[in-house]
Design a protein around this motif. Structure first.
Motif, PDB file in Angstrom:
ATOM      1  N   GLU A  75       2.103   4.028  -4.392  1.00  0.00           N
ATOM      2  CA  GLU A  75       3.823   3.716  -3.279  1.00  0.00           C
ATOM      3  C   GLU A  75       4.406   5.475  -3.040  1.00  0.00           C
ATOM      4  N   ILE A  82       7.836  10.528   2.865  1.00  0.00           N
ATOM      5  CA  ILE A  82       8.486   9.481   3.716  1.00  0.00           C
ATOM      6  C   ILE A  82       9.813  10.682   2.891  1.00  0.00           C
TER       7      ILE A  82
ATOM      8  N   ILE B 134       4.674  -1.679   1.949  1.00  0.00           N
ATOM      9  CA  ILE B 134       4.211   0.328   1.759  1.00  0.00           C
ATOM     10  C   ILE B 134       4.218   0.203   3.176  1.00  0.00           C
ATOM     11  N   ALA B 137       7.900   0.645   5.210  1.00  0.00           N
ATOM     12  CA  ALA B 137       8.517   1.725   4.968  1.00  0.00           C
ATOM     13  C   ALA B 137       8.033   2.784   5.876  1.00  0.00           C
ATOM     14  N   ALA B 138       7.004   3.464   5.825  1.00  0.00           N
ATOM     15  CA  ALA B 138       5.520   4.275   6.530  1.00  0.00           C
ATOM     16  C   ALA B 138       6.425   3.547   8.439  1.00  0.00           C
ATOM     17  N   ASN B 141       9.559   5.260   9.407  1.00  0.00           N
ATOM     18  CA  ASN B 141       9.684   6.038   9.886  1.00  0.00           C
ATOM     19  C   ASN B 141       9.000   6.813  11.596  1.00  0.00           C
ATOM     20  N   GLU B 151      15.712   7.949   7.617  1.00  0.00           N
ATOM     21  CA  GLU B 151      17.065   7.689   6.489  1.00  0.00           C
ATOM     22  C   GLU B 151      16.390   6.227   6.179  1.00  0.00           C
ATOM     23  N   ALA B 153      14.018   4.829   6.388  1.00  0.00           N
ATOM     24  CA  ALA B 153      12.795   4.762   5.862  1.00  0.00           C
ATOM     25  C   ALA B 153      12.627   5.136   4.263  1.00  0.00           C
ATOM     26  N   MET B 154      13.357   6.753   3.832  1.00  0.00           N
ATOM     27  CA  MET B 154      14.016   6.354   2.096  1.00  0.00           C
ATOM     28  C   MET B 154      14.364   5.257   1.544  1.00  0.00           C
ATOM     29  N   LYS B 155      15.179   4.455   2.340  1.00  0.00           N
ATOM     30  CA  LYS B 155      16.051   3.755   1.296  1.00  0.00           C
ATOM     31  C   LYS B 155      15.402   2.940   2.186  1.00  0.00           C
ATOM     32  N   ILE B 157      12.090   2.665   1.851  1.00  0.00           N
ATOM     33  CA  ILE B 157      11.052   2.054   0.130  1.00  0.00           C
ATOM     34  C   ILE B 157      11.652   2.219  -1.635  1.00  0.00           C
ATOM     35  N   LEU B 158      12.751   3.458  -1.249  1.00  0.00           N
ATOM     36  CA  LEU B 158      13.540   3.157  -2.662  1.00  0.00           C
ATOM     37  C   LEU B 158      13.617   2.412  -2.932  1.00  0.00           C
ATOM     38  N   SER B 159      14.049   0.977  -2.066  1.00  0.00           N
ATOM     39  CA  SER B 159      14.305  -0.364  -2.588  1.00  0.00           C
ATOM     40  C   SER B 159      13.325  -1.128  -2.713  1.00  0.00           C
ATOM     41  N   SER B 160      12.138  -0.608  -2.347  1.00  0.00           N
ATOM     42  CA  SER B 160      11.048  -1.343  -2.310  1.00  0.00           C
ATOM     43  C   SER B 160      10.446  -1.709  -3.397  1.00  0.00           C
ATOM     44  N   ALA B 161      10.189  -0.039  -4.033  1.00  0.00           N
ATOM     45  CA  ALA B 161       9.400   0.467  -5.294  1.00  0.00           C
ATOM     46  C   ALA B 161      10.201  -0.032  -6.389  1.00  0.00           C
ATOM     47  N   PHE B 162      12.154  -0.596  -5.998  1.00  0.00           N
ATOM     48  CA  PHE B 162      12.500  -0.551  -7.459  1.00  0.00           C
ATOM     49  C   PHE B 162      12.614  -2.092  -7.768  1.00  0.00           C
TER      50      PHE B 162
END
Lengths: 103, 466
Positions: A75, A82, B134, B137-138, B141, B151, B153-155, B157-162
């Protein structure tokens, strides 16, 4: 004093909430990613503690920890890719600067 | 043993074979997009057709992997969706410089969803959930030079990681409270102790993130707007569908003893999701963002059926997702054709579309009618079964709120239809010639929207699988 289950659970819960707090307050993307890693590590600690003290015969907790570590690495790899791309287009890794998509 | 393995895991194995084929094409000589794209489309069609043959039920690896005829049917729905996306977004896909990578990512996400639907263990579930998110998310982008794409993709990956962090914390507490992570052994251990309830709330939150249930929906609209349309349609149809399937089977099979707790949670969240999704959809100008909020509202209706906790709920959800694949992909397909050829994504710019592009207008109008649930289309029957399933609990005010929300949603779906048919526009979108494969996919979607509702054996078949 030998640390027991309660001490370990306390540490892991503290780590979890420190991670959540950092995720919500920090504005640097790398720091936010680090906060998520804190959350994942608190989970690992939880699994190990439960496995050692409550269910010593079952290895599920240990296996889970190994997989969590591996997935966290994957991850982080995608997230950093990204973030690098975001830096190329925005010249910054501050979330406040990524503000084109709203409401 | 080997036969069992090969036949039970056939959907996963075919996807893997296609994945490796693409990998070899990529690292070998490479192919031009013009030749590669039809090849991929044919492979995905074969993959979809193969899903109907040689199906068996069974369990592998001591309960890690299960396959029933219902699960096979759900996988077929997802396969169909991926095949339609590969047709619909042909214009965009042909232009992208990294076509094999795009499909590698998409198929690995699909593989993750297959394993997720079949998983019989929380470890397997977690691993496949990550495999399903995952790569997406790629993919978000993929418009590398666009700012909004990175932007989004960033949102994502961060929300899915959290959310996966929250999911894991829940799983760890559940493991501590019960000592097992297998779906088969969990129900016997659940007694509703406070620790278990807390673990369940964490798990539920993670599901709510992935399904974009209000109040965990905030990433959805941004990600949908910023990503390329191929990714948006994948996210809104395939991702949502697969998560809905595993959500419903987890609730019904694993957390059955805690039904009294999750019923109330689902009622509250369903109402919030429908109302807020609808209210935000009212004021959107961008078509992708609009469809994002409409898909949030649709999740609310799915929750109404899930709350019933009955086999009827499961079959209503599966039937609805099948219809949703057709209608949402038709809407996204039209948006994709227009956005790719003219770069316009605003609803105001769709004014007067009927004058220049009658075919696209009719398809989009049908899709919107189906999403709104207007009778001759299949969406009406989908919504009807969802609400009927929800009504089995005899909470009639809850179903009434859902029905009232359908009326609100009718307003904003019809707003677009009116703009396309009746409003005048000085600079309408010029006459477009969609790619032949996109045209074929739009026709398939239209046929699906009409026939899935009118042919009653489709629903009967799903009920029988259950």
């Amino acid at each position: 004093m030998e640390p027991g289950l309660y001490q370990l659970l306390f540490i892991s819960a503290a780590l979890f909430f420190i991670g959540v707090y950092g995720f919500f307050t920090r504005r640097n993307l790398i720091t936010m990613l680090m906060s998520v890693e804190l959350v994942l590590n608190s989970v690992n600690l939880n699994f190990i503690a439960f496995n050692k003290y409550l269910w010593p015969g079952r290895m599920d907790g240990l296996f889970f920890t190994i997989f969590v570590i591996a997935i966290a690495a994957a991850e982080a790899a995608v997230a950093i890719a990204i973030i690098i791309n975001l830096y190329r287009s925005h010249q910054s890794i501050d979330v406040e600067n990524a503000e084109e998509l709203k409401y | 043993m080997l036969n069992d393995f090969l036949i039970l895991m056939k959907p996963e194995l075919t996807v893997t074979v296609i994945l490796f084929l693409l990998l070899f094409i990529k690292i070998g000589k490479g192919m031009k997009n013009e030749t590669l794209l039809p090849l991929i489309q044919v492979l995905l069609l074969l993959n979809f057709l193969l899903g109907f043959f040689f199906n068996k039920q069974g369990v592998l690896f001591e309960g890690l992997y299960t396959s029933t005829s219902m699960i096979v049917f759900q996988k077929n729905i997802l396969n169909l969706g991926v095949y339609l996306i590969s047709l619909l977004c042909a214009d965009w896909l042909r232009k992208t410089p990294h076509l094999p990578e795009f499909f590698m990512l998409m198929l690995s996400a699909l593989l993750g969803m297959f394993f997720m639907i079949s998983s019989g263990n929380l470890l397997m579930f977690y691993l496949s959930l990550e495999l399903a998110t995952i790569p997406v998310a790629a993919m978000a982008n993929f418009d590398l030079e666009k700012k909004i794409s990175s932007e989004a993709a960033m949102k994502m990956i961060l929300s899915s990681a959290f959310s996966s962090g929250i999911l894991l914390f829940g799983i760890s507490l559940l493991y501590g409270a019960t000592g097992t992570i297998s779906f088969a052994e969990l129900p016997a251990q659940l007694d509703g102790s406070p620790l278990q309830i807390m673990a369940f709330v964490f798990l539920f939150t993670a599901f709510a993130f992935k399904l974009s249930i209000v109040p965990f929906h905030l990433w959805t609209a941004d990600v949908y707007e910023g990503s390329p349309i191929a990714v948006t349609s994948f996210l809104s149809v395939i991702s949502k569908g697969s998560i809905a399937f595993i959500f419903i089977s987890t609730l019904y099979k694993v957390f059955q003893p805690m039904e009294a707790i999750w019923y109330n949670m689902i009622v509250v969240l369903a109402i919030a999701t429908m109302v807020i999704g609808n209210l935000f959809a009212l004021r959107q100008q961008n078509i992708k963002r609009f469809l994002a909020f409409s898909s949030i509202a649709q999740v609310g209706f799915i929750l109404v059926a899930i709350s019933s906790n009955s086999p009827a709920g499961l079959s209503a959800v599966v039937y609805f997702v099948l219809i949703y694949v057709f209608s949402n992909l038709a809407a996204f397909g039209v948006a994709s054709v227009i956005s790719e050829k003219t770069g316009r994504e605003n609803i105001d710019e769709y004014k007067g579309l009927y004058k220049t592009n009658p075919f696209l207008t009719w398809v989009l109008a049908l899709a919107l009618f189906s999403l709104a649930g207007v009778p001759p289309t299949a969406g009406f029957f989908g919504k009807l079964f969802l609400l009927t399933a929800g009504a089995t609990k005899a909470d009639y005010w809850f179903v009434t709120v859902a029905a009232l929300n359908m009326i609100i949603s009718l307003y904003y779906y019809l707003r677009i239809t009116r703009a396309m048919f009746m409003d005048k526009n000085d600079q309408p979108i010029e006459k477009l010639r969609p790619d032949p494969s996109a045209r074929l996919a739009l026709l398939i979607c239209t046929a699906g929207i009409i026939l899935t509702g009118l042919l009653s054996w489709v629903y009967d078949y799903i009920v029988k699988l259950n």
